[in-house]
Design a protein around this motif. Structure first.
Motif, PDB file in Angstrom:
ATOM      1  N   PRO A 137       7.187   7.230  -2.962  1.00  0.00           N
ATOM      2  CA  PRO A 137       6.985   5.874  -3.477  1.00  0.00           C
ATOM      3  C   PRO A 137       6.836   4.834  -2.371  1.00  0.00           C
ATOM      4  O   PRO A 137       6.120   3.837  -2.548  1.00  0.00           O
ATOM      5  CB  PRO A 137       8.238   5.610  -4.322  1.00  0.00           C
ATOM      6  CG  PRO A 137       9.254   6.575  -3.838  1.00  0.00           C
ATOM      7  CD  PRO A 137       8.494   7.774  -3.400  1.00  0.00           C
ATOM      8  N   LEU A 138       7.499   5.046  -1.230  1.00  0.00           N
ATOM      9  CA  LEU A 138       7.343   4.114  -0.112  1.00  0.00           C
ATOM     10  C   LEU A 138       5.897   4.092   0.377  1.00  0.00           C
ATOM     11  O   LEU A 138       5.349   3.022   0.678  1.00  0.00           O
ATOM     12  CB  LEU A 138       8.271   4.505   1.044  1.00  0.00           C
ATOM     13  CG  LEU A 138       9.763   4.210   0.860  1.00  0.00           C
ATOM     14  CD1 LEU A 138      10.567   4.843   1.993  1.00  0.00           C
ATOM     15  CD2 LEU A 138      10.022   2.716   0.804  1.00  0.00           C
ATOM     16  N   THR A 139       5.282   5.253   0.440  1.00  0.00           N
ATOM     17  CA  THR A 139       3.884   5.342   0.870  1.00  0.00           C
ATOM     18  C   THR A 139       2.947   4.711  -0.147  1.00  0.00           C
ATOM     19  O   THR A 139       2.035   3.949   0.212  1.00  0.00           O
ATOM     20  CB  THR A 139       3.493   6.813   1.099  1.00  0.00           C
ATOM     21  OG1 THR A 139       4.348   7.384   2.095  1.00  0.00           O
ATOM     22  CG2 THR A 139       2.044   6.932   1.545  1.00  0.00           C
ATOM     23  N   VAL A 140       3.179   5.017  -1.419  1.00  0.00           N
ATOM     24  CA  VAL A 140       2.328   4.462  -2.483  1.00  0.00           C
ATOM     25  C   VAL A 140       2.445   2.942  -2.531  1.00  0.00           C
ATOM     26  O   VAL A 140       1.456   2.230  -2.754  1.00  0.00           O
ATOM     27  CB  VAL A 140       2.705   5.067  -3.852  1.00  0.00           C
ATOM     28  CG1 VAL A 140       1.938   4.382  -4.975  1.00  0.00           C
ATOM     29  CG2 VAL A 140       2.415   6.569  -3.857  1.00  0.00           C
ATOM     30  N   ALA A 141       3.643   2.424  -2.293  1.00  0.00           N
ATOM     31  CA  ALA A 141       3.856   0.977  -2.336  1.00  0.00           C
ATOM     32  C   ALA A 141       3.244   0.272  -1.130  1.00  0.00           C
ATOM     33  O   ALA A 141       2.728  -0.848  -1.262  1.00  0.00           O
ATOM     34  CB  ALA A 141       5.353   0.679  -2.401  1.00  0.00           C
ATOM     35  N   TYR A 148      12.030  -1.949   1.579  1.00  0.00           N
ATOM     36  CA  TYR A 148      11.831  -1.043   0.445  1.00  0.00           C
ATOM     37  C   TYR A 148      12.785   0.140   0.518  1.00  0.00           C
ATOM     38  O   TYR A 148      13.330   0.586  -0.502  1.00  0.00           O
ATOM     39  CB  TYR A 148      10.393  -0.511   0.436  1.00  0.00           C
ATOM     40  CG  TYR A 148       9.325  -1.518   0.101  1.00  0.00           C
ATOM     41  CD1 TYR A 148       9.612  -2.686  -0.591  1.00  0.00           C
ATOM     42  CD2 TYR A 148       7.997  -1.297   0.484  1.00  0.00           C
ATOM     43  CE1 TYR A 148       8.627  -3.601  -0.900  1.00  0.00           C
ATOM     44  CE2 TYR A 148       7.001  -2.203   0.176  1.00  0.00           C
ATOM     45  CZ  TYR A 148       7.320  -3.360  -0.518  1.00  0.00           C
ATOM     46  OH  TYR A 148       6.340  -4.261  -0.814  1.00  0.00           O
ATOM     47  N   SER A 149      12.979   0.673   1.742  1.00  0.00           N
ATOM     48  CA  SER A 149      13.834   1.866   1.896  1.00  0.00           C
ATOM     49  C   SER A 149      15.274   1.548   1.505  1.00  0.00           C
ATOM     50  O   SER A 149      15.995   2.415   1.007  1.00  0.00           O
ATOM     51  CB  SER A 149      13.780   2.380   3.333  1.00  0.00           C
ATOM     52  OG  SER A 149      14.444   1.507   4.223  1.00  0.00           O
ATOM     53  N   MET A 156      12.352   7.586   7.206  1.00  0.00           N
ATOM     54  CA  MET A 156      11.585   7.156   6.035  1.00  0.00           C
ATOM     55  C   MET A 156      10.552   6.100   6.405  1.00  0.00           C
ATOM     56  O   MET A 156       9.398   6.146   5.948  1.00  0.00           O
ATOM     57  CB  MET A 156      12.521   6.589   4.961  1.00  0.00           C
ATOM     58  CG  MET A 156      13.314   7.604   4.189  1.00  0.00           C
ATOM     59  SD  MET A 156      14.169   6.856   2.769  1.00  0.00           S
ATOM     60  CE  MET A 156      15.450   5.904   3.602  1.00  0.00           C
ATOM     61  N   THR A 157      10.950   5.160   7.238  1.00  0.00           N
ATOM     62  CA  THR A 157      10.063   4.062   7.617  1.00  0.00           C
ATOM     63  C   THR A 157       8.869   4.563   8.410  1.00  0.00           C
ATOM     64  O   THR A 157       7.713   4.249   8.086  1.00  0.00           O
ATOM     65  CB  THR A 157      10.829   3.004   8.441  1.00  0.00           C
ATOM     66  OG1 THR A 157      11.909   2.484   7.658  1.00  0.00           O
ATOM     67  CG2 THR A 157       9.901   1.874   8.844  1.00  0.00           C
TER      68      THR A 157
END
Length: 224
Positions: free
Chosen positions: A102-106, A167-168, A26-27
Motif C-alpha cells: 500500500p505504501l508503493t500504491v499510495a 504513511y509508514s 519500508m521507506t
C-alpha cells in the motif's frame, strides 16, 4: 528520574532499533518501487500533453484521472482497501513487507505528479533544439528531459520519501511494523510517554537527514 528513563529506554532498545530499521526499510523500498512506477507515468503525462513531442490528449486525460483517483484516497482507507491485493502479492497483510504494497500504491501517483511538474519546467527551446537535430522520442526523454529536470526530480523524491515515512507510521495501526507500530503498542496502549516521545524524535531525525541529503544532491546536479 533521568536514570529511570535511560534504564527504561535501554530495556526497550532492541525494539526501538528494530522499529527504526523497519521504518527505514519500508521507506526506502517503497520509494524505489514507487519511482519505478511513477517516473514512467510522469514522463507519459508530459510527452502526451498538448503540444508536446507525443501529443495524445485522450491518453493524457485518462491517465491523469486514474492518478488523481489514487491520490484522492486517504492513506488509511487505501491501506484497508488494498488488503486483498496485498495478501495476493505477498501472502500476508501483517508486517513490514506487507506494508510496502500500500505504501508503493499510495506514493507512485505522488511521484508521477512530482515528475510531471519537474519535467514541465524544462525549457521547450531545449526540446525543440533536440527535435531539430533529429533526436528520437527516447533520446529526448533520456538525454534532455530527465537530465535537465534532475534537481527537481531529486527534490521531488525527497518529498516523497518524507511523505512515505508519515504513511509508514500510519501503517502501524494495522500491524505494519516500524516506529508507528511501536508508538501504538507501547506509547499509546501502555500509556508510555517516553516511548511515544522517542519515536517522534527518531522520526524527526530521519526526516531531517533525508531532507538534508536531498538538498545536497539537488544542489550538486543543479546546472544553473
Amino acid at each position: 528520574m533521568s536514570n529511570e528513563i535511560f534504564s527504561h529506554l535501554s530495556s526497550l532498545s532492541p525494539e526501538i532499533i528494530k522499529a527504526t530499521w523497519d521504518t527505514f526499510y519500508m521507506t526506502m523500498v517503497s520509494v524505489i518501487l514507487s519511482s519505478v512506477l511513477g517516473i514512467p507515468l510522469g514522463v507519459i503525462l508530459v510527452i502526451t500533453d498538448k503540444g508536446h513531442i507525443k501529443e495524445n490528449l485522450a491518453l493524457n486525460r485518462v491517465l491523469g484521472s486514474i492518478i488523481n483517483i489514487f491520490r484522492s484516497f486517504p492513506f488509511i482507507i487505501l491501506l484497508l482497501a488494498l488488503v486483498p491485493f496485498t495478501r495476493l502479492v505477498v501472502g500476508t497483510t501483517i508486517g513490514t513487507t506487507a506494508a510496502i504494497v500500500p505504501l508503493t500504491v499510495a506514493s507512485a501517483p505522488f511521484v508521477a505528479r512530482m515528475i510531471e511538474t519537474s519535467l514541465k519546467e524544462v525549457s521547450w527551446g531545449v526540446v525543440e533544439a533536440s527535435l531539430a537535430m533529429g533526436a528520437s522520442t527516447w533520446q529526448i526523454i533520456r538525454k534532455v528531459l530527465l537530465p535537465e529536470a534532475l534537481p527537481g526530480i531529486i527534490l521531488g523524491t525527497t518529498i516523497t520519501a518524507i511523505a512515505v515515512i508519515g504513511y509508514s507510521a500510519m501503517a502501524g495501526v494495522v500491524g505494519g511494523g516500524g516506529l508507528g507500530d511501536l508508538a501504538i503498542r507501547y506509547g499509546y496502549m501502555r500509556f508510555d510517554a517516553v516511548v511515544m516521545v522517542t519515536t517522534v524524535v527518531i522520526l524527526i531525525i530521519m526526516v531531517q537527514i533525508i531532507q538534508s541529503l536531498g538538498n545536497i544532491f539537488a544542489d550538486k546536479f543543479n546546472k544553473n
